[in-house]
Design a protein around this motif. Sequence first.
Motif, mmCIF file in Angstrom:
data_model
loop_
_atom_site.group_PDB
_atom_site.id
_atom_site.type_symbol
_atom_site.label_atom_id
_atom_site.label_comp_id
_atom_site.label_asym_id
_atom_site.label_seq_id
_atom_site.Cartn_x
_atom_site.Cartn_y
_atom_site.Cartn_z
ATOM 1 N N ILE A 1 1.017 -1.084 0.009
ATOM 2 C CA ILE A 1 -0.251 -0.099 0.000
ATOM 3 C C ILE A 1 1.015 1.266 0.126
ATOM 4 O O ILE A 1 0.744 2.294 -0.611
ATOM 5 C CB ILE A 1 -0.903 0.152 1.308
ATOM 6 N N LYS A 2 2.075 1.246 0.822
ATOM 7 C CA LYS A 2 2.978 2.309 0.871
ATOM 8 C C LYS A 2 3.436 2.650 -0.768
ATOM 9 O O LYS A 2 3.465 3.848 -0.981
ATOM 10 C CB LYS A 2 3.910 2.057 1.502
ATOM 11 N N LYS A 3 3.898 1.594 -1.416
ATOM 12 C CA LYS A 3 4.009 1.903 -3.028
ATOM 13 C C LYS A 3 3.173 2.699 -3.554
ATOM 14 O O LYS A 3 3.353 3.440 -4.586
ATOM 15 C CB LYS A 3 4.428 0.455 -3.313
ATOM 16 N N ALA A 4 1.728 2.128 -3.454
ATOM 17 C CA ALA A 4 0.949 2.388 -4.325
ATOM 18 C C ALA A 4 0.607 4.081 -3.977
ATOM 19 O O ALA A 4 0.196 4.869 -4.799
ATOM 20 C CB ALA A 4 -0.445 1.700 -4.094
ATOM 21 N N LEU A 5 0.672 4.279 -2.810
ATOM 22 C CA LEU A 5 0.315 5.713 -2.192
ATOM 23 C C LEU A 5 1.223 6.534 -2.858
ATOM 24 O O LEU A 5 0.843 7.633 -2.990
ATOM 25 C CB LEU A 5 0.280 5.580 -0.793
ATOM 26 N N LYS A 6 2.456 5.989 -2.642
ATOM 27 C CA LYS A 6 3.451 7.028 -3.198
ATOM 28 C C LYS A 6 3.510 7.332 -4.750
ATOM 29 O O LYS A 6 3.808 8.491 -5.133
ATOM 30 C CB LYS A 6 4.915 6.418 -2.924
ATOM 31 N N ALA A 7 3.241 6.135 -5.338
ATOM 32 C CA ALA A 7 2.707 6.496 -6.806
ATOM 33 C C ALA A 7 1.753 7.497 -7.315
ATOM 34 O O ALA A 7 1.674 8.325 -8.035
ATOM 35 C CB ALA A 7 2.508 5.151 -7.458
ATOM 36 N N LEU A 8 0.637 7.372 -6.383
ATOM 37 C CA LEU A 8 -0.398 8.369 -6.337
ATOM 38 C C LEU A 8 -0.036 9.692 -5.837
ATOM 39 O O LEU A 8 -0.367 10.685 -6.543
ATOM 40 C CB LEU A 8 -1.696 7.783 -5.412
ATOM 41 N N ALA A 9 0.606 9.899 -4.765
ATOM 42 C CA ALA A 9 1.243 10.942 -4.314
ATOM 43 C C ALA A 9 2.077 11.769 -5.414
ATOM 44 O O ALA A 9 2.074 12.989 -5.881
ATOM 45 C CB ALA A 9 2.062 10.797 -3.127
ATOM 46 N N ARG A 10 3.052 10.936 -6.246
ATOM 47 C CA ARG A 10 3.639 11.676 -7.296
ATOM 48 C C ARG A 10 2.858 12.145 -8.226
ATOM 49 O O ARG A 10 3.278 13.326 -8.959
ATOM 50 C CB ARG A 10 4.763 10.543 -7.841
ATOM 51 N N TRP A 11 1.726 11.327 -8.716
ATOM 52 C CA TRP A 11 0.964 11.772 -9.524
ATOM 53 C C TRP A 11 0.190 13.216 -9.477
ATOM 54 O O TRP A 11 0.153 14.224 -10.074
ATOM 55 C CB TRP A 11 -0.182 10.673 -10.038
ATOM 56 N N LEU A 12 -0.233 12.938 -7.959
ATOM 57 C CA LEU A 12 -1.137 14.284 -7.734
ATOM 58 C C LEU A 12 -0.184 15.604 -7.689
ATOM 59 O O LEU A 12 -0.500 16.635 -8.045
ATOM 60 C CB LEU A 12 -1.480 14.194 -6.204
ATOM 61 N N ILE A 13 1.431 15.493 -7.239
ATOM 62 C CA ILE A 13 2.153 16.704 -7.307
ATOM 63 C C ILE A 13 2.268 17.129 -8.824
ATOM 64 O O ILE A 13 2.348 18.085 -8.947
ATOM 65 C CB ILE A 13 3.312 16.208 -6.580
ATOM 66 N N GLU A 14 2.381 16.343 -9.683
ATOM 67 C CA GLU A 14 2.492 16.837 -11.036
ATOM 68 C C GLU A 14 1.303 17.404 -11.605
ATOM 69 O O GLU A 14 1.305 18.541 -12.358
ATOM 70 C CB GLU A 14 2.868 15.355 -11.945
#
Length: 353
Positions: free
Chosen positions: A112-125
Amino acid sequence: MLEGKHKLRAALAEKARELGFLAIGVARADAAPKAAERLRAWLAAGAHGEMLWMEETAARRGSPAGLWPEVRSVIALGMSYAPAGDPLALAGSPERGRISVYAQGGDYHDLIKKALKALARWLIEEAPCELKVFVDTAPVMEKPLAEAAGLGWQGKHTNLVSRADGSWLFLGAIYTTLKLEPDAPHAERCGSCTRCLAACPTDAFPAPFQLDARRCISYLTIEHKGPIPEEYREAIGNRIYGCDDCLAVCPWNRFADAARANKAFLPRAELAAPALADLLALDDAGFRRVFAGSPIKRIGRNRMVRNAAIAAGNSGRAELVAPLRALVQDEDTVVAEAARWALDRLSAPPAAG
């Protein structure tokens, strides 16, 4: 601007689903105002047992702003681990150890941490902001926040219940400085049902929506480090890591579809129904080998073998006497005591009917 916010929310939900999250909602940072008060009352009653970090982090845990003052919105996310079979099926197999459904597959912390980080990177962009991601180990009240964000409600067993996924959701959260449009909080839909309360083997619920962790089998087999109090040992049965009873009996689980579960959480063959004899024989190296990549690895060999010894004592199986005898002089005194207790149980004459 409003149209842009709606587009961002829609795109955020789509990206979350792409990463394996089936549930997503947004809450304001101050959307669960009663959580801190309830936490303080729970701690004051001592219901957290040996989980001293709950006391130490209470100020930060009570509200998102207590942990990070800059937060404006909380994105709550859920990933399904709904089982394909009956979580209580091994109740009639005393020679086998019962592991809670959530721990039979890959470690949800990592996944879940891996998926959250991927979603966070997308959101920042998409919308430059500051944010933080959390799953389980941080001082975050995931369940009240998930309820505030509309993912479900905290049932009488204190866990989150989803209309779509029952009691089988892993939760994660993203704290962000973005001011996102919040979702409506979910209404409580337990009604008059008390199946979860009645199902608890150790009566760990002093009242609906209240849990005394000191009596909970999940706490006793995972968090509790010393000897398990004898008053709970028989009720533990063959549960060696966690307990699914209160979750498994929830009527809302009839809507949970195992096909929606993340495949990474599918049970590993060696964890679905482990033989107690094999668990009793584990040394440190063997424990690390069997439970690599599993959330179970955090409790270590000694607690696992202690739990297996308790289960063996409840099994009535004579073939477990030999592996238990090998443990009565174990270097870990808690393991040795559990083995002696189990041997006494197996040698005792059956109670008169």
